[in-house]
Structures are given as C-alpha cells and as structure tokens.
Design a protein around this motif. Structure first.
Motif, PDB file in Angstrom:
ATOM      1  N   VAL A  19      61.153  30.696  27.285  1.00 28.28           N
ATOM      2  CA  VAL A  19      62.583  30.995  27.398  1.00 28.28           C
ATOM      3  C   VAL A  19      63.101  31.155  25.973  1.00 28.28           C
ATOM      4  CG1 VAL A  19      64.833  30.172  28.177  1.00 28.28           C
ATOM      5  CG2 VAL A  19      62.773  29.661  29.537  1.00 28.28           C
ATOM      6  N   GLY A  20      63.513  32.349  25.617  1.00 19.09           N
ATOM      7  CA  GLY A  20      63.924  32.648  24.252  1.00 19.09           C
ATOM      8  C   GLY A  20      65.158  31.888  23.812  1.00 19.09           C
ATOM      9  N   ALA A  21      65.307  31.744  22.503  1.00 14.18           N
ATOM     10  CA  ALA A  21      66.450  31.044  21.919  1.00 14.18           C
ATOM     11  C   ALA A  21      67.755  31.661  22.423  1.00 14.18           C
ATOM     12  CB  ALA A  21      66.388  31.124  20.400  1.00 14.18           C
ATOM     13  N   GLY A  22      68.703  30.792  22.779  1.00 15.05           N
ATOM     14  CA  GLY A  22      70.018  31.240  23.200  1.00 15.05           C
ATOM     15  C   GLY A  22      70.077  31.863  24.577  1.00 15.05           C
ATOM     16  N   SER A  23      68.989  31.825  25.318  1.00 18.14           N
ATOM     17  CA  SER A  23      68.977  32.388  26.671  1.00 18.14           C
ATOM     18  C   SER A  23      69.674  31.450  27.648  1.00 18.14           C
ATOM     19  CB  SER A  23      67.538  32.619  27.151  1.00 18.14           C
ATOM     20  OG  SER A  23      66.921  33.618  26.384  1.00 18.14           O
ATOM     21  N   CYS A  24      70.133  31.992  28.768  1.00 14.22           N
ATOM     22  CA  CYS A  24      70.737  31.206  29.843  1.00 14.22           C
ATOM     23  C   CYS A  24      70.032  31.554  31.145  1.00 14.22           C
ATOM     24  CB  CYS A  24      72.222  31.530  29.995  1.00 14.22           C
ATOM     25  SG  CYS A  24      73.212  31.081  28.576  1.00 14.22           S
ATOM     26  N   VAL A  25      69.574  30.535  31.864  1.00 19.66           N
ATOM     27  CA  VAL A  25      69.001  30.723  33.194  1.00 19.66           C
ATOM     28  C   VAL A  25      69.892  29.921  34.127  1.00 19.66           C
ATOM     29  CG1 VAL A  25      66.957  30.556  34.650  1.00 19.66           C
ATOM     30  CG2 VAL A  25      66.691  30.953  32.193  1.00 19.66           C
ATOM     31  N   LEU A  26      70.580  30.627  35.021  1.00 18.87           N
ATOM     32  CA  LEU A  26      71.664  30.013  35.769  1.00 18.87           C
ATOM     33  C   LEU A  26      71.261  29.566  37.169  1.00 18.87           C
ATOM     34  CD1 LEU A  26      74.467  32.368  34.436  1.00 18.87           C
ATOM     35  CD2 LEU A  26      73.818  30.080  33.630  1.00 18.87           C
ATOM     36  N   GLU A  27      72.210  29.024  37.894  1.00 19.12           N
ATOM     37  CA  GLU A  27      72.010  28.329  39.153  1.00 19.12           C
ATOM     38  C   GLU A  27      71.149  29.096  40.156  1.00 19.12           C
ATOM     39  OE1 GLU A  27      74.925  29.060  37.752  1.00 19.12           O
ATOM     40  OE2 GLU A  27      76.159  27.250  37.606  1.00 19.12           O
ATOM     41  N   GLY A  28      70.104  28.423  40.624  1.00 14.95           N
ATOM     42  CA  GLY A  28      69.262  28.971  41.673  1.00 14.95           C
ATOM     43  C   GLY A  28      68.287  30.044  41.234  1.00 14.95           C
ATOM     44  N   ALA A  29      68.258  30.389  39.958  1.00 14.16           N
ATOM     45  CA  ALA A  29      67.330  31.416  39.477  1.00 14.16           C
ATOM     46  C   ALA A  29      65.903  30.867  39.469  1.00 14.16           C
ATOM     47  CB  ALA A  29      67.727  31.883  38.088  1.00 14.16           C
ATOM     48  N   LEU A  30      64.952  31.759  39.663  1.00 15.26           N
ATOM     49  CA  LEU A  30      63.536  31.403  39.633  1.00 15.26           C
ATOM     50  C   LEU A  30      62.832  32.312  38.633  1.00 15.26           C
ATOM     51  CD1 LEU A  30      60.875  30.118  40.604  1.00 15.26           C
ATOM     52  CD2 LEU A  30      60.893  31.758  42.503  1.00 15.26           C
TER      53      LEU A  30
ATOM     54  N   ILE B  76      58.013  35.930  29.624  1.00 15.53           N
ATOM     55  CA  ILE B  76      58.746  35.774  28.370  1.00 15.53           C
ATOM     56  C   ILE B  76      60.160  36.292  28.596  1.00 15.53           C
ATOM     57  CG2 ILE B  76      58.987  36.561  25.983  1.00 15.53           C
ATOM     58  CD1 ILE B  76      55.932  36.723  25.822  1.00 15.53           C
ATOM     59  N   LEU B  77      61.147  35.439  28.299  1.00 14.50           N
ATOM     60  CA  LEU B  77      62.544  35.858  28.277  1.00 14.50           C
ATOM     61  C   LEU B  77      62.914  36.036  26.813  1.00 14.50           C
ATOM     62  CD1 LEU B  77      64.195  33.435  30.877  1.00 14.50           C
ATOM     63  CD2 LEU B  77      63.381  35.781  31.243  1.00 14.50           C
ATOM     64  N   GLU B  78      63.314  37.229  26.440  1.00 10.31           N
ATOM     65  CA  GLU B  78      63.670  37.499  25.051  1.00 10.31           C
ATOM     66  C   GLU B  78      64.890  36.674  24.654  1.00 10.31           C
ATOM     67  OE1 GLU B  78      64.097  41.790  25.024  1.00 10.31           O
ATOM     68  OE2 GLU B  78      61.977  42.012  24.496  1.00 10.31           O
ATOM     69  N   PRO B  79      65.073  36.411  23.358  1.00  4.71           N
ATOM     70  CA  PRO B  79      66.239  35.638  22.908  1.00  4.71           C
ATOM     71  C   PRO B  79      67.542  36.254  23.417  1.00  4.71           C
ATOM     72  CG  PRO B  79      64.687  35.888  21.115  1.00  4.71           C
ATOM     73  CD  PRO B  79      64.186  36.757  22.239  1.00  4.71           C
ATOM     74  N   GLY B  80      68.441  35.369  23.868  1.00  2.00           N
ATOM     75  CA  GLY B  80      69.753  35.793  24.335  1.00  2.00           C
ATOM     76  C   GLY B  80      69.797  36.351  25.742  1.00  2.00           C
TER      77      GLY B  80
ATOM     78  N   LYS C 165      57.983  40.586  30.860  1.00  2.15           N
ATOM     79  CA  LYS C 165      58.936  40.276  29.800  1.00  2.15           C
ATOM     80  C   LYS C 165      60.283  40.832  30.240  1.00  2.15           C
ATOM     81  CE  LYS C 165      57.771  40.901  25.508  1.00  2.15           C
ATOM     82  NZ  LYS C 165      57.459  41.475  24.188  1.00  2.15           N
ATOM     83  N   TRP C 166      61.322  39.985  30.122  1.00  7.24           N
ATOM     84  CA  TRP C 166      62.667  40.385  30.499  1.00  7.24           C
ATOM     85  C   TRP C 166      63.609  40.119  29.338  1.00  7.24           C
ATOM     86  CZ3 TRP C 166      64.921  41.050  35.765  1.00  7.24           C
ATOM     87  CH2 TRP C 166      63.943  41.438  36.700  1.00  7.24           C
ATOM     88  N   GLY C 167      64.697  40.882  29.290  1.00  7.70           N
ATOM     89  CA  GLY C 167      65.692  40.680  28.244  1.00  7.70           C
ATOM     90  C   GLY C 167      67.030  41.254  28.645  1.00  7.70           C
ATOM     91  N   GLY C 168      68.061  40.898  27.883  1.00  4.95           N
ATOM     92  CA  GLY C 168      69.385  41.470  28.084  1.00  4.95           C
ATOM     93  C   GLY C 168      70.324  40.612  28.893  1.00  4.95           C
ATOM     94  N   ASN C 169      71.554  41.118  29.040  1.00  7.34           N
ATOM     95  CA  ASN C 169      72.610  40.447  29.795  1.00  7.34           C
ATOM     96  C   ASN C 169      73.302  41.475  30.667  1.00  7.34           C
ATOM     97  OD1 ASN C 169      74.695  38.937  30.782  1.00  7.34           O
ATOM     98  ND2 ASN C 169      75.708  38.615  28.824  1.00  7.34           N
ATOM     99  N   PRO C 170      73.035  41.466  31.975  1.00  4.15           N
ATOM    100  CA  PRO C 170      72.132  40.568  32.688  1.00  4.15           C
ATOM    101  C   PRO C 170      70.663  40.937  32.421  1.00  4.15           C
ATOM    102  CG  PRO C 170      72.993  42.201  34.206  1.00  4.15           C
ATOM    103  CD  PRO C 170      73.685  42.424  32.881  1.00  4.15           C
ATOM    104  N   ALA C 171      69.798  39.982  32.719  1.00  2.00           N
ATOM    105  CA  ALA C 171      68.363  40.166  32.466  1.00  2.00           C
ATOM    106  C   ALA C 171      67.831  41.394  33.198  1.00  2.00           C
ATOM    107  CB  ALA C 171      67.590  38.926  32.902  1.00  2.00           C
ATOM    108  N   ALA C 172      66.999  42.145  32.494  1.00  2.00           N
ATOM    109  CA  ALA C 172      66.369  43.330  33.075  1.00  2.00           C
ATOM    110  C   ALA C 172      64.918  43.388  32.608  1.00  2.00           C
ATOM    111  CB  ALA C 172      67.112  44.593  32.635  1.00  2.00           C
ATOM    112  N   PHE C 173      64.086  44.030  33.406  1.00  2.00           N
ATOM    113  CA  PHE C 173      62.668  44.186  33.094  1.00  2.00           C
ATOM    114  C   PHE C 173      62.507  44.970  31.791  1.00  2.00           C
ATOM    115  CE2 PHE C 173      58.881  46.905  33.346  1.00  2.00           C
ATOM    116  CZ  PHE C 173      57.890  45.944  33.456  1.00  2.00           C
ATOM    117  N   VAL C 174      61.620  44.460  30.913  1.00  2.00           N
ATOM    118  CA  VAL C 174      61.317  45.145  29.653  1.00  2.00           C
ATOM    119  C   VAL C 174      59.907  45.726  29.697  1.00  2.00           C
ATOM    120  CG1 VAL C 174      60.995  44.838  27.160  1.00  2.00           C
ATOM    121  CG2 VAL C 174      62.911  43.708  28.323  1.00  2.00           C
TER     122      VAL C 174
END
Length: 155
Positions: free
Chosen positions: A75-86, A92-96, A110-119
């Motif tokens: 889980v990258g630095a500064g990332s957020c994984v919110l309620e009920g997510a799996l 790898i979750l990219e930073p942020g 690998k996923w990244g972005g806001n909201p998270a998307a496939f990389v």
C-alpha cells in the motif's frame, strides 16, 4: 488489535480497534504516520474489521478504514483504502491511491489514482519485490527495536 509474529508498527502510526478487530499479519508493517481504524458497521453487513495480510506493507501516511488487505500487498505512501474495500494478494497500490468504499482490487495487479484504477499486471519481479520489501523492513524494525533495549542490569 492483534499483531502477529514479526509485525512492526513504526513511529507515529495509529492503530485503533475501538469499533471492530484489527489484525496485522506476520512480517507485515505499518509505517510512520499511517492510520488503521475501524467504523462501527458497514452498510454491506460484512464485519467492519481491518485485516492486513502477511508480508504486506502499509506505506507512510496511508489510511486503512475497515478494509481487507490480503497477503503480499504494498500500500503506497499516502494511499487510502476505505470501508469494505478488498485488496487481493500480490497487489501494489501506487502512492496516493484512493480505493473507494466497497471496491475490489484483483490479485496480481498495480493500481493507482483517485479513484483507484488499473495500471498494469505485475511482473514476477514486482511481485517478488513486495515480499523482499516487507522482509527488509522487518530487519530494519528489529534493528530499531534493539536501539531501545535497556542495557544489561538496568532497572
């Protein structure tokens, strides 16, 4: 709150299990200023617990809220994984990155972005590096812990 064998919690991190259980897996790490917290209940009816799998790393300043992180996840630095997510194993979750409530991040990606998307799909080298990083942080945590051991004979 349960910390399994060789799990580490770094300086300034907060782990709150006041609403539901929190489990940090073996050789997993919660890095500086990260926050792991639970909510009283999820709209889905699933348990509002937080589970962090073995050999997973929660980056500095990341937030996990009533979610599931499976084994070998970075889980990258500064990332957020919110309620009920799996977040499934070997991710790898990219930073942020922000993983919205109830989202699924499939294994081996690998996923990244806001909201998270496939990389991209993870290569074998990237997948292996997740475990290597967790192991390296375990060694570093052991060294840091030994710095604060009282000298023999100290009160």
């Amino acid at each position: 709150v349960e910390l399994r064998d060789e799990a580490s919690v770094w300086y300034g991190a907060v782990i709150r299990g006041d609403h539901a259980a929190v489990t940090i897996g073996s050789t997993a790490n919660v890095q500086s200023r990260a926050v792991v917290e639970t909510v009283p209940e999820l709209e889905s009816g699933f348990p509002a617990a937080v589970s962090v799998g073995d050999y997973s790393s929660v980056g500095a300043g990341a937030t996990l809220r009533s979610c599931t992180i499976e084994h070998s996840v970075d889980v990258g630095a500064g990332s957020c994984v919110l309620e009920g997510a799996l977040v499934q194993a070997g991710v790898i979750l990219e930073p942020g990155t922000v993983v919205p409530p109830g989202a699924l991040v499939p294994a081996g990606e690998k996923w990244g972005g806001n909201p998270a998307a496939f990389v991209a799909k993870l290569s074998a080298e990237e997948a292996g590096a997740i475990v290597e990083r967790a192991e390296a942080l375990r060694v570093e945590a052991d060294a840091a812990s030994n710095e604060y051991d009282p000298p023999p004979g100290a009160p």
